[in-house]
Design a protein around this motif. Sequence first.
Motif, PDB file in Angstrom:
ATOM      1  N   GLY A   1       0.545   3.574   2.064  1.00  0.00           N
ATOM      2  CA  GLY A   1       0.927   3.763   3.632  1.00  0.00           C
ATOM      3  C   GLY A   1       2.401   3.143   3.989  1.00  0.00           C
ATOM      4  N   GLU A   2       2.292   1.675   3.236  1.00  0.00           N
ATOM      5  CA  GLU A   2       3.551   0.804   3.840  1.00  0.00           C
ATOM      6  C   GLU A   2       4.880   1.458   3.188  1.00  0.00           C
ATOM      7  OE1 GLU A   2       0.957  -3.282   4.302  1.00  0.00           O
ATOM      8  OE2 GLU A   2       1.651  -2.564   2.200  1.00  0.00           O
TER       9      GLU A   2
ATOM     10  N   LYS B   1       5.178   4.557   1.954  1.00  0.00           N
ATOM     11  CA  LYS B   1       5.487   5.999   2.577  1.00  0.00           C
ATOM     12  C   LYS B   1       6.571   5.757   4.011  1.00  0.00           C
ATOM     13  CE  LYS B   1       3.968  10.495   3.711  1.00  0.00           C
ATOM     14  NZ  LYS B   1       2.630  11.531   3.610  1.00  0.00           N
TER      15      LYS B   1
ATOM     16  N   THR C   1       0.975  -1.059  -0.092  1.00  0.00           N
ATOM     17  CA  THR C   1      -0.216  -0.103   0.037  1.00  0.00           C
ATOM     18  C   THR C   1       0.779   1.154   0.154  1.00  0.00           C
ATOM     19  OG1 THR C   1      -0.117   0.063   2.329  1.00  0.00           O
ATOM     20  CG2 THR C   1      -1.837  -1.361   1.266  1.00  0.00           C
TER      21      THR C   1
END
Length: 187
Positions: free
Chosen positions: A70-71, A73, A68
């Motif tokens: 988020g992962e 980043k 993802t």
Amino acid sequence: MDTRADEILTRNQWDEELSRDEIFDLISNSRRRYTIQYCKEAGGTVSLSELAEHVAALEHDKGISEITSGERKAVYTSLQQTHLPRLDRAGVVEFEDGSVELTERIERLDIYLDIVPEGSIPWGVYYLGLSVLSTVILAALWLDFIPAGLAPELLYPTIIVAIFLFSSIYHTYLNQRYRIDEFDRSL
């Protein structure tokens, strides 16, 4: 964060050997090990975003297309702010303008990236035992406890050398198989 260790690992120490404690501290973090692993596989300069994708994929045991944003980043930020500057100060990588490249100093860490599987005996002890066994066999031949006339004269020394040869080949194979970067990937 790692301020004490960061003070120890300054660019002024470029020509000095890292102590074992400093090396163990450097490779104690999986993101730094994954960074080293990926940079070795890439064989040249890699971008921070490419590195972050691969490290996130390894960390989460996913394919790159499955991670993802988020992962990715979280790993990107951590690498940029903590891990890459740390490896750069140690002289293991050159991190500048969003690109990462291993330095020649990485070779000094290779021996520390080996692991010993649980339940195995240290190779030094194995070779010591093999040497003692060989010495006993040769002494028995010299003292005529083992009849040398029943076998060709060079049979026993040939067997001893063959055992050492095959042990060395197997030892080399295991060293390649049980490296931290390979071990991390199998978890």
